[in-house]
Design a protein around this motif. Sequence first.
Motif, PDB file in Angstrom:
ATOM      1  N   HIS A 180     -10.988  13.711  51.747  1.00  0.00           N
ATOM      2  CA  HIS A 180      -9.973  12.691  51.502  1.00  0.00           C
ATOM      3  C   HIS A 180      -9.863  12.241  50.046  1.00  0.00           C
ATOM      4  CE1 HIS A 180     -10.353  12.366  55.880  1.00  0.00           C
ATOM      5  NE2 HIS A 180      -9.153  11.842  55.857  1.00  0.00           N
ATOM      6  N   TYR A 181     -10.783  12.677  49.183  1.00  0.00           N
ATOM      7  CA  TYR A 181     -10.755  12.221  47.802  1.00  0.00           C
ATOM      8  C   TYR A 181     -10.881  13.410  46.862  1.00  0.00           C
ATOM      9  CZ  TYR A 181     -11.311   7.723  50.025  1.00  0.00           C
ATOM     10  OH  TYR A 181     -11.113   6.633  50.824  1.00  0.00           O
ATOM     11  N   PRO A 182     -10.354  13.302  45.647  1.00  0.00           N
ATOM     12  CA  PRO A 182     -10.375  14.446  44.730  1.00  0.00           C
ATOM     13  C   PRO A 182     -11.779  14.812  44.284  1.00  0.00           C
ATOM     14  CG  PRO A 182      -9.582  12.465  43.622  1.00  0.00           C
ATOM     15  CD  PRO A 182      -9.672  12.130  45.077  1.00  0.00           C
ATOM     16  N   GLN A 183     -11.943  16.059  43.903  1.00  0.00           N
ATOM     17  CA  GLN A 183     -13.227  16.512  43.391  1.00  0.00           C
ATOM     18  C   GLN A 183     -13.586  15.716  42.142  1.00  0.00           C
ATOM     19  OE1 GLN A 183     -13.305  20.681  42.532  1.00  0.00           O
ATOM     20  NE2 GLN A 183     -15.514  20.755  42.200  1.00  0.00           N
ATOM     21  N   GLY A 184     -14.834  15.308  42.046  1.00  0.00           N
ATOM     22  CA  GLY A 184     -15.269  14.529  40.905  1.00  0.00           C
ATOM     23  C   GLY A 184     -15.182  13.029  41.118  1.00  0.00           C
ATOM     24  N   VAL A 185     -14.745  12.604  42.319  1.00  0.00           N
ATOM     25  CA  VAL A 185     -14.707  11.174  42.606  1.00  0.00           C
ATOM     26  C   VAL A 185     -16.105  10.596  42.472  1.00  0.00           C
ATOM     27  CG1 VAL A 185     -15.052  11.420  45.108  1.00  0.00           C
ATOM     28  CG2 VAL A 185     -13.832   9.426  44.218  1.00  0.00           C
ATOM     29  N   ARG A 186     -16.206   9.390  41.944  1.00  0.00           N
ATOM     30  CA  ARG A 186     -17.506   8.778  41.648  1.00  0.00           C
ATOM     31  C   ARG A 186     -17.873   7.809  42.763  1.00  0.00           C
ATOM     32  NH1 ARG A 186     -18.795   8.318  36.224  1.00  0.00           N
ATOM     33  NH2 ARG A 186     -18.978   6.047  36.329  1.00  0.00           N
ATOM     34  N   ALA A 187     -19.061   8.014  43.331  1.00  0.00           N
ATOM     35  CA  ALA A 187     -19.512   7.191  44.452  1.00  0.00           C
ATOM     36  C   ALA A 187     -20.876   6.589  44.164  1.00  0.00           C
ATOM     37  CB  ALA A 187     -19.581   8.027  45.732  1.00  0.00           C
ATOM     38  N   ALA A 188     -21.038   5.333  44.579  1.00  0.00           N
ATOM     39  CA  ALA A 188     -22.343   4.671  44.533  1.00  0.00           C
ATOM     40  C   ALA A 188     -22.841   4.524  45.957  1.00  0.00           C
ATOM     41  CB  ALA A 188     -22.223   3.302  43.874  1.00  0.00           C
ATOM     42  N   ILE A 189     -24.146   4.629  46.134  1.00  0.00           N
ATOM     43  CA  ILE A 189     -24.694   4.516  47.482  1.00  0.00           C
ATOM     44  C   ILE A 189     -25.619   3.310  47.591  1.00  0.00           C
ATOM     45  CG2 ILE A 189     -24.541   6.995  47.897  1.00  0.00           C
ATOM     46  CD1 ILE A 189     -27.625   7.070  47.709  1.00  0.00           C
ATOM     47  N   ILE A 190     -25.536   2.676  48.742  1.00  0.00           N
ATOM     48  CA  ILE A 190     -26.553   1.716  49.168  1.00  0.00           C
ATOM     49  C   ILE A 190     -27.130   2.342  50.427  1.00  0.00           C
ATOM     50  CG2 ILE A 190     -26.999  -0.604  50.017  1.00  0.00           C
ATOM     51  CD1 ILE A 190     -24.607  -1.525  48.367  1.00  0.00           C
TER      52      ILE A 190
END
Length: 240
Positions: free
Chosen positions: A56-66
Amino acid sequence: MDSKLKSLQIPYLFVTNNSSRTPEDVAAHLFEMGIPATREDVYTSALAAAQYIKEHYPQGVRAAIIGEYGLETALREAGVQLTEDQPEIVVQGIDRSFDYAKLTQAVQWIREGAVYILTNPDLLLPSDTGIMPGAGTLSAAIQAATQREPIVMGKPSNIIMDYALAKLGYEPQDAIVVGDNPLTDLRAGQAAGCDTILVLTGLATEANKDQLLAQAGVEPSRICKDLYEAAAVTSGRNSQ
C-alpha cells in the motif's frame, strides 16, 4: 490436529496475533509443545503489517516501530526502511519496554501526520506470571492522545485473514477458522467469510462459552470440546 490434517493433505496455517516472535520462533515454540511446525506453517500479525506496507505504500517509505524483535525482523525482511526520525508510518505492536518516552514520541509522530498501524488489538495477554497488558492496551493510550484510530492488521481484522487465505491459495468459503477466542479468532473468521469452530481448550470453556460468544457478537459454525473433535469435523468436511 496438525498430524491429522497433514495425513489428509489439508493445508493449514497457524495464524497468530503475536508480533514479538518471528515465524521461526513460533514454529519452535509449537514444536516444544509437541506440535510439528515450520516457518511456512506460521503467519503472524507482524508479517501482515510488513505485507500491508509493501502493498500500500511506495518503496522507500520510512517507518518507525514500537515493538519487539519479531516486528522489526518482518519489516526489515520486507524491505521497509526503518527510522527514528520523521517517519511516514508508525507501526506498533506489543512492546514490553514501552515507556513514557516512547508514548510521547509516537503521539508526536502521529499528530504530525504519520500513518498509524497496529499489529493487533489484544488488550490482555496470558503469561506464566499472570495476565499482562497487550498491544491493544498500549494502543489505547496512543489513541487517547492522538484521537486517531489505527489500521489494525491482526485478528479480528480481515486483513490478516485475507493474507492467510491467499498464502494457502483458498477462498473463504473453502476454509475453516479454528480458535478458542470468540472476540479475535471467531470474529476474524466471520469478517473473512469463513466457517468457524470454537474449541473449548483455552479461553473459552463449557462454563463461559455463552458469555464470551454474546460479548463478541458471533455464533460459531460448530463448537468442539477439543482439537481432536475439531480435526474430525474438518476432515469430514474435506471428504464430502
